[in-house]
Motif scaffolding. Structure first.
Motif, mmCIF file in Angstrom:
data_model
loop_
_atom_site.group_PDB
_atom_site.id
_atom_site.type_symbol
_atom_site.label_atom_id
_atom_site.label_comp_id
_atom_site.label_asym_id
_atom_site.label_seq_id
_atom_site.Cartn_x
_atom_site.Cartn_y
_atom_site.Cartn_z
ATOM 1 N N VAL A 39 0.830 -1.195 0.000
ATOM 2 C CA VAL A 39 0.000 0.000 0.000
ATOM 3 C C VAL A 39 0.869 1.252 0.000
ATOM 4 C CG1 VAL A 39 -0.207 0.098 2.525
ATOM 5 C CG2 VAL A 39 -2.005 1.101 1.097
ATOM 6 N N GLY A 40 0.386 2.279 -0.658
ATOM 7 C CA GLY A 40 1.074 3.566 -0.711
ATOM 8 C C GLY A 40 0.334 4.485 -1.650
ATOM 9 N N GLU A 41 0.599 5.769 -1.521
ATOM 10 C CA GLU A 41 -0.066 6.741 -2.369
ATOM 11 C C GLU A 41 0.410 6.610 -3.814
ATOM 12 O OE1 GLU A 41 -0.816 10.665 0.232
ATOM 13 O OE2 GLU A 41 1.271 10.008 0.245
ATOM 14 N N THR A 225 2.622 -4.303 3.661
ATOM 15 C CA THR A 225 3.859 -3.547 3.647
ATOM 16 C C THR A 225 3.561 -2.169 3.066
ATOM 17 O OG1 THR A 225 6.214 -3.608 3.036
ATOM 18 C CG2 THR A 225 4.642 -4.382 1.376
ATOM 19 N N VAL A 226 4.145 -1.147 3.644
ATOM 20 C CA VAL A 226 3.815 0.238 3.308
ATOM 21 C C VAL A 226 4.981 0.870 2.553
ATOM 22 C CG1 VAL A 226 3.126 2.483 4.226
ATOM 23 C CG2 VAL A 226 2.368 0.384 5.367
ATOM 24 N N MET A 227 4.669 1.522 1.428
ATOM 25 C CA MET A 227 5.688 2.111 0.567
ATOM 26 C C MET A 227 5.463 3.614 0.452
ATOM 27 S SD MET A 227 6.852 0.672 -3.162
ATOM 28 C CE MET A 227 8.442 1.133 -3.867
ATOM 29 N N ARG A 228 6.567 4.352 0.495
ATOM 30 C CA ARG A 228 6.496 5.805 0.340
ATOM 31 C C ARG A 228 7.782 6.301 -0.310
ATOM 32 N NH1 ARG A 228 5.776 10.463 5.071
ATOM 33 N NH2 ARG A 228 5.007 12.114 3.662
ATOM 34 N N ASP A 229 7.639 7.089 -1.369
ATOM 35 C CA ASP A 229 8.784 7.701 -2.057
ATOM 36 C C ASP A 229 9.864 6.680 -2.408
ATOM 37 O OD1 ASP A 229 7.543 10.180 -1.810
ATOM 38 O OD2 ASP A 229 8.523 10.622 0.101
ATOM 39 N N VAL A 244 -0.207 0.872 18.137
ATOM 40 C CA VAL A 244 0.295 2.222 18.431
ATOM 41 C C VAL A 244 1.686 2.480 17.859
ATOM 42 C CG1 VAL A 244 -1.091 2.503 20.497
ATOM 43 C CG2 VAL A 244 1.158 1.426 20.677
ATOM 44 N N ASP A 245 2.477 1.414 17.617
ATOM 45 C CA ASP A 245 3.850 1.636 17.164
ATOM 46 C C ASP A 245 3.980 1.656 15.636
ATOM 47 O OD1 ASP A 245 3.257 -1.016 16.825
ATOM 48 O OD2 ASP A 245 5.190 -1.779 17.557
ATOM 49 N N ARG A 246 2.866 1.786 14.933
ATOM 50 C CA ARG A 246 2.922 1.902 13.479
ATOM 51 C C ARG A 246 3.643 3.194 13.089
ATOM 52 N NH1 ARG A 246 1.849 -2.595 13.441
ATOM 53 N NH2 ARG A 246 4.005 -2.408 12.795
ATOM 54 N N ASP A 247 4.258 3.174 11.890
ATOM 55 C CA ASP A 247 4.931 4.347 11.354
ATOM 56 C C ASP A 247 3.934 5.503 11.228
ATOM 57 O OD1 ASP A 247 7.562 5.120 9.614
ATOM 58 O OD2 ASP A 247 5.772 6.003 8.702
ATOM 59 N N PRO A 248 4.366 6.752 11.465
ATOM 60 C CA PRO A 248 3.455 7.891 11.344
ATOM 61 C C PRO A 248 2.744 7.973 9.999
ATOM 62 C CG PRO A 248 5.472 8.577 12.420
ATOM 63 C CD PRO A 248 5.688 7.163 11.975
ATOM 64 N N TYR A 249 3.438 7.596 8.928
ATOM 65 C CA TYR A 249 2.804 7.633 7.606
ATOM 66 C C TYR A 249 1.692 6.593 7.524
ATOM 67 C CZ TYR A 249 2.206 7.171 2.554
ATOM 68 O OH TYR A 249 1.678 7.092 1.284
ATOM 69 N N THR A 250 1.912 5.419 8.086
ATOM 70 C CA THR A 250 0.864 4.391 8.117
ATOM 71 C C THR A 250 -0.333 4.889 8.892
ATOM 72 O OG1 THR A 250 2.567 2.666 8.037
ATOM 73 C CG2 THR A 250 0.349 1.988 8.688
ATOM 74 N N GLN A 252 -1.237 7.917 9.212
ATOM 75 C CA GLN A 252 -1.890 8.911 8.369
ATOM 76 C C GLN A 252 -2.818 8.246 7.363
ATOM 77 O OE1 GLN A 252 0.862 11.593 6.396
ATOM 78 N NE2 GLN A 252 -0.616 12.066 4.803
ATOM 79 N N LEU A 253 -2.360 7.138 6.761
ATOM 80 C CA LEU A 253 -3.192 6.411 5.823
ATOM 81 C C LEU A 253 -4.433 5.848 6.516
ATOM 82 C CD1 LEU A 253 -0.552 4.411 3.709
ATOM 83 C CD2 LEU A 253 -1.846 6.430 3.009
ATOM 84 N N VAL A 254 -4.261 5.303 7.705
ATOM 85 C CA VAL A 254 -5.376 4.750 8.469
ATOM 86 C C VAL A 254 -6.439 5.816 8.713
ATOM 87 C CG1 VAL A 254 -6.093 3.780 10.692
ATOM 88 C CG2 VAL A 254 -4.037 2.922 9.556
ATOM 89 N N SER A 255 -5.995 7.045 8.983
ATOM 90 C CA SER A 255 -6.942 8.136 9.273
ATOM 91 C C SER A 255 -7.779 8.515 8.052
ATOM 92 C CB SER A 255 -6.183 9.369 9.778
ATOM 93 O OG SER A 255 -5.434 9.978 8.721
#
Length: 259
Positions: A39-41, A225-229, A244-250, A252-255
């Motif tokens: 997953v990723g933008e 698995t989360v992909m960014r840039d 709670v220990d997910r990456d901040p970008y993850t 953000q996606l959840v939100s």
């Protein structure tokens, strides 16, 4: 589901001529019988990575092990033979078909590329390729009468079902699904996702499911698995998505999605 990998890649890197490093040192593995969600933008490098895995893009660096074979060290002929076990479903079903070919010919195209696999399947199953095409259509809940039609005669959802049947035609070990529902109406997306999930269970095939839609990935995937840039940020069991220990970008996606 077993824990051994059907696909494992290390350090995949791809830089385009304009200097854009779309994939930067990516390593991941897909276990036999699982669905790994990527997953990723848009623009994160997901599709470029999938094209590198399939040999549709020449990568700058990295290695790919598929079914115990190091693909990057094989001759072109041997790699092509190995990759018949790896098929792909693309994002836009309309652009996936030759408008001049009937659905039957498009559906059986992978077997025309791998005649030895076609002969093996027909010898084992009996009948003809046309019979097999009709069986594949039934697997994806389509009427075999559509085999004589052209792509323009089918809806987007029907064409994507044919694309899924085409990917199944060689009886692959792994199917890469690159945004398979992104171009479909919302009402059709759920139907296609449920079909894919049912087929994975019945065919015992592995999936690499690529999407910007976190909700779809969460529904489909055993692990995510989360992909960014161009980078992979983290990989985890889908049940751990909201820890709670997910990456901040993850986070953000959840939100952005109703999970």
């Amino acid at each position: 589901m077993t824990t051994d990998s059907i696909l494992s890649c290390e350090g995949i890197t791809k830089t385009f001529r304009d200097g854009n490093r779309a994939v930067d040192g990516v390593s991941l593995s897909v276990r036999r019988g699982e669905c790994l969600g990527l997953v990723g933008e848009s623009g994160s490098g997901k599709s470029t990575l999938s094209r590198c895995l399939l040999g549709l893009e020449q990568m700058d660096a990295g290695s790919i092990d598929f079914g115990g074979l190091e693909l990057t060290s094989l001759s072109r002929r041997r790699r092509r033979k190995a990759q018949r076990e790896m098929q792909m479903v693309f994002q836009n079903p309309s652009s996936s078909f030759n408008s001049r070919l009937r659905i039957r010919d498009s559906l059986l195209e992978p077997l025309h590329c791998y005649p030895e696999r076609a002969a093996e399947i027909i010898d084992r199953r009996g009948g003809t390729l046309t019979d097999y095409a009709a069986e594949l259509m039934g697997i994806v809940d389509l009427d075999a009468a559509l085999l004589g039609r052209y792509p323009a005669d089918l809806s987007g959802g029907q064409k994507q079902r044919v694309a899924i049947a085409r990917a199944l035609s060689t009886e692959p070990s792994l199917i890469i699904l690159d945004e398979p529902t992104a171009s479909l109406d919302v009402s059709v997306q759920a139907t296609v996702l449920n079909l894919l999930k049912d087929l994975q269970d019945s065919k015992r095939v592995s999936y690499l499911f690529i999407s910007h839609d976190l909700a779809a990935v969460y529904f489909m995937a055993d692990r995510m698995t989360v992909m960014r840039d161009g980078h992979l940020l983290e990989t985890f069991d889908s049940a751990q998505l909201q820890e709670v220990d997910r990456d901040p970008y993850t986070k953000q996606l959840v939100s952005l999605f109703s999970i």
